[in-house]
Enzyme design. Structure first.
Site, PDB file in Angstrom:
ATOM      1  N   HIS A 175      11.932  18.677  58.516  1.00 37.12           N
ATOM      2  CA  HIS A 175      11.650  20.095  58.745  1.00 37.12           C
ATOM      3  C   HIS A 175      13.011  20.748  58.978  1.00 37.12           C
ATOM      4  CE1 HIS A 175       7.331  18.929  60.018  1.00 37.12           C
ATOM      5  NE2 HIS A 175       7.360  19.364  58.778  1.00 37.12           N
ATOM      6  N   GLU A 217      14.268  21.905  62.344  1.00 40.28           N
ATOM      7  CA  GLU A 217      14.265  20.960  63.468  1.00 40.28           C
ATOM      8  C   GLU A 217      15.531  20.122  63.315  1.00 40.28           C
ATOM      9  OE1 GLU A 217      10.420  19.035  63.308  1.00 40.28           O
ATOM     10  OE2 GLU A 217       9.416  20.976  63.221  1.00 40.28           O
ATOM     11  N   HIS A 243      12.223  14.643  64.443  1.00 38.85           N
ATOM     12  CA  HIS A 243      11.757  16.034  64.470  1.00 38.85           C
ATOM     13  C   HIS A 243      12.114  16.707  65.787  1.00 38.85           C
ATOM     14  CE1 HIS A 243       8.920  15.909  60.920  1.00 38.85           C
ATOM     15  NE2 HIS A 243       9.241  14.642  61.049  1.00 38.85           N
ATOM     16  N   GLU A 259      10.034  13.110  68.240  1.00 41.16           N
ATOM     17  CA  GLU A 259      10.240  14.529  68.538  1.00 41.16           C
ATOM     18  C   GLU A 259      11.275  14.559  69.654  1.00 41.16           C
ATOM     19  OE1 GLU A 259       8.600  16.998  67.003  1.00 41.16           O
ATOM     20  OE2 GLU A 259       6.953  15.951  66.006  1.00 41.16           O
TER      21      GLU A 259
HETATM   22 ZN   LIG Z   1       8.717  18.477  62.458  1.00 41.66          ZN
END
Ligand SMILES: [Zn+2]
Ligand SMILES: *[C@@H]1O[C@H](CO)[C@@H](O)[C@H](O)[C@H]1NC(C)=O
Ligand SMILES: *[C@@H]1O[C@H](CO)[C@@H](O)[C@H](O)[C@H]1NC(C)=O
Length: 445
Positions: free
Chosen positions: A93, A96, A200, A290
């Site tokens: 992404h 990110e 992410h 994340e």
């Molecule tokens: Zn992501």
């Protein structure tokens, strides 16, 4: 020489030494680097450390930017039998961005440590580490420096790359994938990856497969549970507890993840994700990390984020040595391609198969496991192995499976033939062969 010029000489030497020292230990600046800078940095690294790094591109983004991968290993250029392949993928992404920065810092850390730091040296001697700092460079370039908005999340065609993979739970369709996704799919076919993580932002948690379900037996208590769930939990937990804060579970003050990890589907369902695809079609265990509440944090926070993640990034790579690895050998002792290596009690949706070197890798927690190995034209082999904790030795248990040829149907009773009978048949065959040879020799005179 006057006293004056003497001291000037000393001063000059001092400054020069200091400069040399500084240039030697100089680290990659903790700031955001654009695609051109990243390309330049990776190229320099691959030139300056050519004995243990290798740079290659797995394809191009929609706007034509290369998807650069740097390999770090004692064996940078090609796969070696018994050396597992590992990967980190960042910035899928585009907005990110912490993962991208962490991976560049990791490259810096590993290149500085190889040959001087014993942990780094042992690590890079035992595994090939592939690092793709940005899977979505177009999205990165389009991002606004914002914590929460979605500008730059998608690729240039407006597609979410983490929803674009063929999905085993919803039809498995292999068409219309974006070029960035196609590049990763091809990559999974060319390297036999064993373990991976995909970085992410927007939360702080380690999430593991499955991300999707079609309501079958995998659906258990609102989680979508894979046959290798115990291993996935261990992998996610290893990252979380090696991280400075992830294991608190409520770093971003919105959701609470006990011990900082979660089943992907339990958190929220998604179709077309990369981790499920890696696991089901690449036989590579991948989790999703994340790393920050804010997707594009101020540069001043990057040093702290690197300190938080460094140990976890290293500990996670080491998990590639869990379980067992080796080769499957056919009746002639030749490494067998496409042999199936099944662990009893684990009904993987897609069976694990050996590669062109006859190799298999199975990440398993320490314990006793029964394997069933099968190959066309051979008797299925069942063997039970005790598997130790390989991470401490920087190597999984090595075990080769030796298969035996199937008895041919025309001599179906042969499987029950006694050793004496087999010996007798062998002697007869040899006698006939010798007679033929003799006849030939006589004829030639
Ligand atoms: Zn992501
Ligand atoms: C590579 O080596 C050159 C020449 O010594 C140096 O100028 C450059 O900073 C080095 N780059 C990296 C990334 O190590
Ligand atoms: C392997 O051993 C290390 C160190 O003793 C430990 O931290 C780790 O949890 C063990 N791994 C497994 C899978 O048991």
């Amino acid at each position: 020489m006057s006293v004056n010029s003497d001291s000037r000489m000393v001063l000059f030497t001092l400054v020069w030494t200091l400069q040399m020292l500084l240039s030697f230990i100089q680290c990659l600046e903790l700031r955001y680097h654009n695609s051109v800078e990243v390309e330049k940095y990776l190229t320099e690294i691959s030139q300056n450390y050519s004995d243990f790094t290798h740079l290659y591109s797995i394809g191009k983004s929609v706007e034509g930017r290369d998807l650069w991968v740097l390999v770090l290993s004692k064996y940078p250029k090609e796969h070696r039998i018994g050396i597992p392949e590992f990967k980190y993928v960042g910035n899928m992404h585009g907005n990110e961005v912490v993962g991208r920065v962490m991976l560049l810092q990791l490259i810096d850390y590993l290149t500085q440590g190889y040959g001087s730091d014993s942990f780094v040296t042992r690590l890079l001697t035992s595994v090939r580490v592939h690092i793709l700092p940005s899977m979505n460079p177009d999205g990165f370039e389009a991002s606004e420096r914002d914590c929460y908005n979605t500008v730059g999340r998608y690729n240039k065609n407006g597609q979410d790359l983490n929803r674009n993979f063929p999905d085993a739970f919803s039809g498995n369709e292999e068409q219309g994938q974006e070029v960035e996704v196609q590049a990763v799919m091809k990559w999974l076919k060319t390297e036999m990856f064993v373990l991976s993580a995909n970085l992410h932002g927007g939360a702080v948690v380690a999430s593991y497969p499955y991300d999707n379900s079609n309501g079958g037996s995998e659906l258990q208590n609102d989680a979508s549970v894979s046959p290798d769930n115990d291993v996935f939990v261990h992998l996610a937990k290893t990252y979380s507890i090696s991280h400075a804060r992830m294991f608190y579970g409520n770093v971003c003050n919105d959701v609470n993840f006990p011990l900082g990890f979660t089943n992907g589907f339990y958190w929220y369902a998604l179709a077309g994700g990369m981790q499920d695809y890696n696991y089901l079609w690449g036989w590579c265990l991948e989790i999703t990390l994340e790393l920050s509440c804010c997707k594009f944090p101020p540069e001043s926070e990057l040093r702290g984020l690197w300190e938080d993640n460094r140990a976890a990034l290293l500990a996670y790579i080491k998990q590639v040595h869990l379980g067992v690895k080796g080769q499957v050998l056919d009746a002639n002792g030749t490494p067998a391609l496409n042999a199936e290596v099944k662990v009893m009690g684990r009904n993987n949706l897609t069976p694990y198969r050996t590669n062109m070197n006859g190799e298999y890798y199975r990440l398993l927690l320490p314990g006793k496991y029964t394997f069933r190995v099968s190959l066309a034209g051979h008797e299925p082999l069942t063997e039970t192995l005790s598997i130790p904790n390989g991470t401490e030795q920087f190597s999984a248990l090595t075990h080769n499976f030796q298969l035996r040829a199937l008895e041919t149907p025309s001599s179906g009773s042969q499987s029950s033939a006694s050793p004496e009978l087999k010996q007798y048949r062998y002697s007869c065959t040899m006698l006939v062969a010798q007679l033929i040879l003799l006849a030939c020799l006589l004829c030639s005179f």
